[in-house]
Design an enzyme around this catalytic site. Structure first.
Site, short mmCIF file in Angstrom:
data_model
loop_
_atom_site.label_atom_id
_atom_site.label_comp_id
_atom_site.label_asym_id
_atom_site.label_seq_id
_atom_site.Cartn_x
_atom_site.Cartn_y
_atom_site.Cartn_z
N ASP A 106 20.56 57.09 -4.16
CA ASP A 106 20.92 58.54 -3.76
C ASP A 106 21.79 58.76 -4.85
O ASP A 106 22.25 60.10 -4.58
CB ASP A 106 21.99 58.10 -2.64
CG ASP A 106 20.97 57.71 -1.14
OD1 ASP A 106 19.68 58.24 -1.11
OD2 ASP A 106 21.32 56.84 -0.53
N HIS A 165 25.00 48.48 -2.53
CA HIS A 165 24.05 48.36 -1.87
C HIS A 165 24.13 46.91 -1.21
O HIS A 165 24.55 46.06 -1.73
CB HIS A 165 22.81 48.40 -2.67
CG HIS A 165 21.65 48.60 -1.84
ND1 HIS A 165 20.89 47.64 -1.26
CD2 HIS A 165 21.03 49.86 -1.27
CE1 HIS A 165 19.88 47.83 -0.52
NE2 HIS A 165 19.82 49.27 -0.49
N1 CMC Z 1 32.85 52.53 -3.46
C1 CMC Z 1 34.17 51.66 -3.52
N2 CMC Z 1 33.91 50.48 -3.11
C2 CMC Z 1 32.61 49.87 -2.43
C3 CMC Z 1 31.74 50.76 -2.42
C4 CMC Z 1 31.71 52.07 -3.06
N3 CMC Z 1 30.64 52.86 -2.85
N4 CMC Z 1 30.79 50.08 -1.71
C5 CMC Z 1 31.14 48.95 -1.48
N5 CMC Z 1 32.42 48.73 -2.08
C6 CMC Z 1 33.48 47.66 -1.99
C7 CMC Z 1 33.84 47.45 -0.26
O1 CMC Z 1 35.18 48.17 -0.23
C8 CMC Z 1 33.90 45.78 -0.52
O2 CMC Z 1 35.18 45.71 -1.00
P1 CMC Z 1 36.18 44.21 -0.66
O3 CMC Z 1 35.29 43.10 -0.78
O4 CMC Z 1 37.27 44.32 -1.57
O5 CMC Z 1 36.46 44.49 0.93
C9 CMC Z 1 32.68 45.20 -1.32
O6 CMC Z 1 32.61 46.58 -2.32
C10 CMC Z 1 31.75 45.13 -0.30
O7 CMC Z 1 31.33 46.08 0.09
P2 CMC Z 1 30.68 46.10 1.73
O8 CMC Z 1 31.02 47.39 2.26
O9 CMC Z 1 31.22 44.88 2.74
O10 CMC Z 1 29.07 46.06 1.50
P3 CMC Z 1 27.90 46.30 2.38
O11 CMC Z 1 26.60 45.76 2.17
O12 CMC Z 1 28.46 46.14 3.79
O13 CMC Z 1 27.74 48.02 2.07
C11 CMC Z 1 27.08 50.01 1.43
C12 CMC Z 1 26.88 48.61 1.46
C13 CMC Z 1 25.71 50.67 0.75
C14 CMC Z 1 27.10 50.72 2.93
C15 CMC Z 1 28.34 50.51 0.62
O14 CMC Z 1 28.01 50.19 -0.63
C16 CMC Z 1 28.65 51.82 0.79
O15 CMC Z 1 29.31 52.49 1.64
N6 CMC Z 1 28.09 52.76 -0.33
C17 CMC Z 1 28.33 54.22 -0.57
C18 CMC Z 1 27.30 54.92 0.32
C19 CMC Z 1 26.02 54.80 -0.28
O16 CMC Z 1 25.85 55.14 -1.41
N7 CMC Z 1 24.86 54.53 0.47
C20 CMC Z 1 23.42 54.39 0.16
C21 CMC Z 1 22.99 53.12 0.17
S1 CMC Z 1 21.46 53.18 -0.62
C22 CMC Z 1 20.07 53.96 0.01
C23 CMC Z 1 20.12 53.98 1.63
O17 CMC Z 1 20.35 52.74 2.49
O18 CMC Z 1 19.90 55.01 2.20
#
Ligand code: CMC
Length: 433
Positions: free
Chosen positions: A367, A309
């Site tokens: 989720d 998140h």
């Molecule tokens: N699985 C594997 N690696 C992950 C995941 C994951 N679900 N989420 C983040 N990471 C890693 C990412 O690759 C990055 O690694 P590095 O620093 O080595 O490059 C690090 O963690 C930081 O991730 P980010 O993408 O920069 O973080 P963000 O804040 O931009 O993204 C997120 C947040 C929710 C989009 C992301 O965690 C994600 O894609 N999660 C899976 C989808 C999900 O469950 N979404 C629902 C969010 S909560 C409810 C809602 O908003 O609807």
């Protein structure tokens, strides 16, 4: 109201010092006010994804991502999920305080008596292929409401805003349920004003005109709790979309349609559907290590859905409530073994012990467990994100109302770091070879 407490000092590349006011909220991190930065320094800030940008003042929802705390108007989400109901929470989010008994009854009445859709709206549904995703249908139908309520809507008029808010919250269950009914080829069921908000939705989803259908109060309560947990989440992508569209003075129905579109993506609300698809794909606890390895592999686009998140760097409190709820609901439904729940719990256990997830502070989010509960309740997968949209409509409307009343509100208009060509002369086609 936040106040100027101090100044942050910025030294420009030319060595000029600029003092920027620092604003203090009621709780949470302080904020550097950069509104005069360009005028004073000729520079903008650069923040793709708004990771360090407060886009507005808000008194609705507060998240402490480090501690895993979520407050609606100061009340803990866990307490609201346990002691309140969705319409009471909706009132709280919209008006700032818990309602008195009389206010509650009036609000429930106002929402209940706006649940019908204009009869012509049925024709919009019929224009879709029957396998259309309910989110696509909802974007269209909610957008179309802006045509049904156009002439008589002045967004500057508080009474007009209140009616639009009641309509939106009241009609969303009907819109979502009809999207489902259309996809399975069953007749649309009209709203039942003798039922509570969640029961009415369940009735419109599962009843047919052929026989009586009794809503199971256990399911209605479980769904109502899911509605509460999804009702608002401060300036997330879809809420920011609603605010941005609304900031132009556009119809709130058009703004909510845009919010639904934004919510649909798998990185946002679409994750609940993606989680159960992923759990199905994993299929058995023995395959979890393979999927954990894929999630960690930077050459593999796979991510663990329902994990991570932008704001929570600790357990998402909504996921904690839902995890507990999943056990309770399955128990009440008499489900002894739910393979998906077992895989989910094992996946969570393994991920939380893994250095990759620990270092990046990746925890289950809202989720991760919601889809398992919805599926056990018999709700089709394609409706999961539609249910998120239905619940979040309350937050969207609260945030839209707050924005319109904010004296600092301006049309949303970010700037950019331009990296394209500078000015150059046009070369006629015949000279370009
Ligand atoms: N699985 C594997 N690696 C992950 C995941 C994951 N679900 N989420 C983040 N990471 C890693 C990412 O690759 C990055 O690694 P590095 O620093 O080595 O490059 C690090 O963690 C930081 O991730 P980010 O993408 O920069 O973080 P963000 O804040 O931009 O993204 C997120 C947040 C929710 C989009 C992301 O965690 C994600 O894609 N999660 C899976 C989808 C999900 O469950 N979404 C629902 C969010 S909560 C409810 C809602 O908003 O609807």
């Amino acid at each position: 109201m936040s106040e100027r407490q101090a100044a942050a000092r910025l030294v420009t590349p030319e060595g000029r010092e600029i003092a920027l006011p620092v604003l203090e909220g009621s709780v949470g991190p302080r904020v550097v006010d950069v509104r005069r930065l360009y005028a004073e320094s000729g520079m903008f800030t650069y923040d793709p994804g708004y990771t360090a940008t407060a886009s507005c003042r808000s008194a609705i929802t507060y998240i402490d991502g480090e501690q895993g705390i979520l407050l609606y108007r100061g009340y803990r989400i866990e307490e609201l999920a346990q002691k309140s109901d969705f319409l009471e929470v909706a009132y709280l989010l919209l008006f700032g305080e818990l309602p008195t008994r009389a206010q509650y009854q009036q609000f429930v009445h106002d929402i209940t008596y706006h649940t019908m859709l204009h009869e012509q709206i049925q024709f919009l549904y019929r224009g879709f292929r029957r396998d259309a995703h309910p989110m696509a249908v909802m974007i269209a139908v909610v957008g179309a409401l802006s045509a049904f309520y156009y002439e008589d809507l002045d967004v500057e008029d508080p009474r007009h805003r209140l009616i639009a808010t009641d309509r939106m919250i009241a009609k969303m269950p009907t819109i979502a349920a009809w999207a489902y009914k259309y996809s399975v080829g069953q007749p649309f069921m009209y709203p039942r004003n003798d039922l509570d908000y969640a029961s009415n939705f369940i009735h419109m989803l599962f009843a047919t005109p052929c026989e009586p259908y009794k809503v199971d109060p256990v399911l209605a309560r479980a769904l109502d709790r899911i509605f509460i947990l999804h009702a608002d989440h401060e300036q997330n992508a879809s809420t920011s979309t609603v605010r941005l569209v609304g900031s132009t003075g556009a119809s709130p129905y058009a703004a909510i349609a845009a919010g639904i579109a934004s919510l649909w993506g798998p990185a946002h609300g679409g994750a609940n559907e993606a989680v159960v698809n992923m759990l199905d794909e994993i299929g058995s606890p023995s395959r979890i290590p393979e999927y954990i390895a894929r999630a960690k592999d930077k050459n593999d686009p796979f991510r663990l859905m329902g994990f991570g998140h932008r704001v929570y760097k600790n357990y998402d409190p909504r996921a904690a409530v839902l995890k507990e709820s999943a056990d309770e609901v399955l128990d009440l439904l008499g489900v002894k073994h739910n393979p998906k729940l077992e895989i989910a719990k094992e996946l969570e256990r393994i991920a939380l012990e893994d250095e990759y997830f620990q270092e990046r502070k990746l925890f289950p989010n809202v989720d991760f467990y919601s889809g398992i509960i919805l599926e056990a309740m018999g709700i089709p997968r394609k409706m999961f994100t539609a249910i998120f949209a239905l619940s979040r409509t309350v937050g969207w409307m609260a945030q839209w109302n707050e924005m319109i009343q904010d004296p600092e509100q301006k049309i949303g208009r970010p700037r950019q770091l331009y990296v394209g060509p500078g000015e150059r002369p046009f070369v006629p086609l015949e000279e370009r070879g």
